[in-house]
Design a protein around this motif. Sequence first.
Motif, PDB file in Angstrom:
ATOM      1  N   VAL A  90       0.836  -1.203   0.000  1.00 17.19           N
ATOM      2  CA  VAL A  90       0.000   0.000   0.000  1.00 17.19           C
ATOM      3  C   VAL A  90       0.875   1.260   0.000  1.00 17.19           C
ATOM      4  O   VAL A  90       0.566   2.239  -0.694  1.00 17.19           O
ATOM      5  CB  VAL A  90      -0.964  -0.008   1.207  1.00 17.19           C
ATOM      6  CG1 VAL A  90      -1.581   1.372   1.423  1.00 17.19           C
ATOM      7  CG2 VAL A  90      -2.063  -1.044   0.996  1.00 17.19           C
ATOM      8  N   ALA A  91       1.969   1.234   0.758  1.00 15.22           N
ATOM      9  CA  ALA A  91       2.874   2.390   0.795  1.00 15.22           C
ATOM     10  C   ALA A  91       3.429   2.684  -0.594  1.00 15.22           C
ATOM     11  O   ALA A  91       3.449   3.842  -1.043  1.00 15.22           O
ATOM     12  CB  ALA A  91       4.013   2.132   1.784  1.00 15.22           C
ATOM     13  N   TYR A  92       3.864   1.638  -1.288  1.00 16.56           N
ATOM     14  CA  TYR A  92       4.349   1.804  -2.666  1.00 16.56           C
ATOM     15  C   TYR A  92       3.218   2.326  -3.564  1.00 16.56           C
ATOM     16  O   TYR A  92       3.449   3.166  -4.445  1.00 16.56           O
ATOM     17  CB  TYR A  92       4.862   0.471  -3.210  1.00 16.56           C
ATOM     18  CG  TYR A  92       6.334   0.218  -2.999  1.00 16.56           C
ATOM     19  CD1 TYR A  92       7.210   0.154  -4.076  1.00 16.56           C
ATOM     20  CD2 TYR A  92       6.856   0.021  -1.724  1.00 16.56           C
ATOM     21  CE1 TYR A  92       8.559  -0.106  -3.893  1.00 16.56           C
ATOM     22  CE2 TYR A  92       8.204  -0.240  -1.526  1.00 16.56           C
ATOM     23  CZ  TYR A  92       9.052  -0.295  -2.605  1.00 16.56           C
ATOM     24  OH  TYR A  92      10.399  -0.549  -2.424  1.00 16.56           O
ATOM     25  N   GLY A  93       2.017   1.806  -3.344  1.00 14.85           N
ATOM     26  CA  GLY A  93       0.874   2.224  -4.156  1.00 14.85           C
ATOM     27  C   GLY A  93       0.536   3.695  -3.960  1.00 14.85           C
ATOM     28  O   GLY A  93       0.206   4.399  -4.925  1.00 14.85           O
ATOM     29  N   SER A 131      -8.602   4.303  -7.571  1.00 15.91           N
ATOM     30  CA  SER A 131      -8.766   5.066  -6.331  1.00 15.91           C
ATOM     31  C   SER A 131      -9.617   4.300  -5.322  1.00 15.91           C
ATOM     32  O   SER A 131      -9.311   4.278  -4.125  1.00 15.91           O
ATOM     33  CB  SER A 131      -9.425   6.424  -6.625  1.00 15.91           C
ATOM     34  OG  SER A 131      -8.631   7.187  -7.501  1.00 15.91           O
ATOM     35  N   THR A 132     -10.676   3.667  -5.816  1.00 17.19           N
ATOM     36  CA  THR A 132     -11.551   2.896  -4.931  1.00 17.19           C
ATOM     37  C   THR A 132     -10.811   1.695  -4.349  1.00 17.19           C
ATOM     38  O   THR A 132     -10.864   1.437  -3.137  1.00 17.19           O
ATOM     39  CB  THR A 132     -12.800   2.406  -5.692  1.00 17.19           C
ATOM     40  OG1 THR A 132     -13.463   3.527  -6.290  1.00 17.19           O
ATOM     41  CG2 THR A 132     -13.758   1.686  -4.750  1.00 17.19           C
ATOM     42  N   GLY A 133     -10.104   0.970  -5.211  1.00 22.00           N
ATOM     43  CA  GLY A 133      -9.357  -0.192  -4.753  1.00 22.00           C
ATOM     44  C   GLY A 133      -8.285   0.169  -3.746  1.00 22.00           C
ATOM     45  O   GLY A 133      -8.141  -0.487  -2.710  1.00 22.00           O
ATOM     46  N   MET A 134      -7.525   1.228  -4.029  1.00 22.19           N
ATOM     47  CA  MET A 134      -6.473   1.640  -3.110  1.00 22.19           C
ATOM     48  C   MET A 134      -7.061   2.154  -1.802  1.00 22.19           C
ATOM     49  O   MET A 134      -6.474   1.963  -0.731  1.00 22.19           O
ATOM     50  CB  MET A 134      -5.596   2.712  -3.768  1.00 22.19           C
ATOM     51  CG  MET A 134      -4.360   3.105  -2.952  1.00 22.19           C
ATOM     52  SD  MET A 134      -3.332   1.708  -2.423  1.00 22.19           S
ATOM     53  CE  MET A 134      -2.755   1.069  -4.000  1.00 22.19           C
ATOM     54  N   GLY A 135      -8.230   2.781  -1.873  1.00 15.98           N
ATOM     55  CA  GLY A 135      -8.888   3.243  -0.655  1.00 15.98           C
ATOM     56  C   GLY A 135      -9.241   2.070   0.250  1.00 15.98           C
ATOM     57  O   GLY A 135      -9.027   2.126   1.474  1.00 15.98           O
ATOM     58  N   ILE A 136      -9.766   1.020  -0.341  1.00 15.08           N
ATOM     59  CA  ILE A 136     -10.118  -0.178   0.434  1.00 15.08           C
ATOM     60  C   ILE A 136      -8.873  -0.809   1.051  1.00 15.08           C
ATOM     61  O   ILE A 136      -8.831  -1.115   2.249  1.00 15.08           O
ATOM     62  CB  ILE A 136     -10.834  -1.204  -0.469  1.00 15.08           C
ATOM     63  CG1 ILE A 136     -12.194  -0.676  -0.904  1.00 15.08           C
ATOM     64  CG2 ILE A 136     -10.993  -2.549   0.261  1.00 15.08           C
ATOM     65  CD1 ILE A 136     -12.871  -1.514  -1.980  1.00 15.08           C
ATOM     66  N   LEU A 137      -7.850  -0.995   0.230  1.00 14.96           N
ATOM     67  CA  LEU A 137      -6.631  -1.657   0.703  1.00 14.96           C
ATOM     68  C   LEU A 137      -5.896  -0.807   1.742  1.00 14.96           C
ATOM     69  O   LEU A 137      -5.330  -1.334   2.705  1.00 14.96           O
ATOM     70  CB  LEU A 137      -5.716  -1.962  -0.476  1.00 14.96           C
ATOM     71  CG  LEU A 137      -6.269  -3.007  -1.461  1.00 14.96           C
ATOM     72  CD1 LEU A 137      -5.442  -3.025  -2.748  1.00 14.96           C
ATOM     73  CD2 LEU A 137      -6.293  -4.397  -0.827  1.00 14.96           C
ATOM     74  N   THR A 138      -5.930   0.513   1.564  1.00 13.36           N
ATOM     75  CA  THR A 138      -5.303   1.401   2.539  1.00 13.36           C
ATOM     76  C   THR A 138      -5.998   1.313   3.883  1.00 13.36           C
ATOM     77  O   THR A 138      -5.356   1.271   4.938  1.00 13.36           O
ATOM     78  CB  THR A 138      -5.313   2.859   2.039  1.00 13.36           C
ATOM     79  OG1 THR A 138      -4.602   2.943   0.801  1.00 13.36           O
ATOM     80  CG2 THR A 138      -4.661   3.792   3.059  1.00 13.36           C
ATOM     81  N   SER A 139      -7.333   1.260   3.867  1.00 16.37           N
ATOM     82  CA  SER A 139      -8.078   1.162   5.123  1.00 16.37           C
ATOM     83  C   SER A 139      -7.741  -0.133   5.848  1.00 16.37           C
ATOM     84  O   SER A 139      -7.623  -0.162   7.078  1.00 16.37           O
ATOM     85  CB  SER A 139      -9.588   1.237   4.859  1.00 16.37           C
ATOM     86  OG  SER A 139     -10.056   0.082   4.176  1.00 16.37           O
TER      87      SER A 139
END
Length: 203
Positions: A90-93, A131-139
Motif C-alpha cells: 500500500v505504501a508503494y501504491g 482510487s476505490t481499490g487503493m482506498g479499500i486496501l489502505t483502510s
Amino acid sequence: MDLNCCQKSVCVTAGITGAYIVGYSAFDKKEKRLSLETLKTKFAFTDVSFSLKQINKVLGLVSLTTIGVSLAPENQLNKDCDKGLLKMGVAYGLLHAILSSTLFYKNNPLNMINGRGKNYPLEVPALIVGSTGMGILTSKAVTGGIAKDDLTYAGLALAILHFYLIETPTGLPQDLPISPFGYTAFVSSLYAFGSFVFRKVSQ
C-alpha cells in the motif's frame, strides 16, 4: 507488527523491487534483452520527468505484486508477515498515486476527471477503480487488519483492473504495452484473487 515481521516485509519488498529494476527496467524492448545501457538511460535523470516516470512504473508494479503476495495463500514469502507486506504494498501504491498525480495530471483534479494524463479512452474508469481499490486496501493496512474477507479481495480486484485499464491504450489485451517481466504483477495478484474465488466456490 513485530520486528521480525517488519524486517521480513522490508526484505521481501526490497527483493521484489530489485527484481523489477533488473527484469523490467533494464529490458530493452527493441533488442528483446536486458541491457545495462537501457537501465542507465532510464535512471540517469538527464530528463528528470522521464526518469521519474520510470521510477513510478516500478512503484506501481511492486505495489500490485507485493499486495498480491500478501493476500495469497500462506507461503514462504508471506508466512507470519502478510500484514507487513500489505502495508508495504500500500505504501508503494500511495507513492505511485502521488507521483502519477504530479507527473501526468499536474496535481489538478480537473485533469483527472477529464482523463488528461495519458488521454486513453479508458483512463477515467481506470482512475475511478484504482482510487476505490487503493482506498479499500489502505483502510485495511491502516487499521492493521488483514481479515482476508470479500472487501479486501474486492480492493485487490479493482487494483488489478486499474493496472490493466491505465496501461492499455485501446482496452484490448494485445495492446498491453509492458515488458515481459511486468506480467509478474498480474501473475502475483491474479493468483491471490483466483485462490480467494476458488475458496469461495468450494465452501
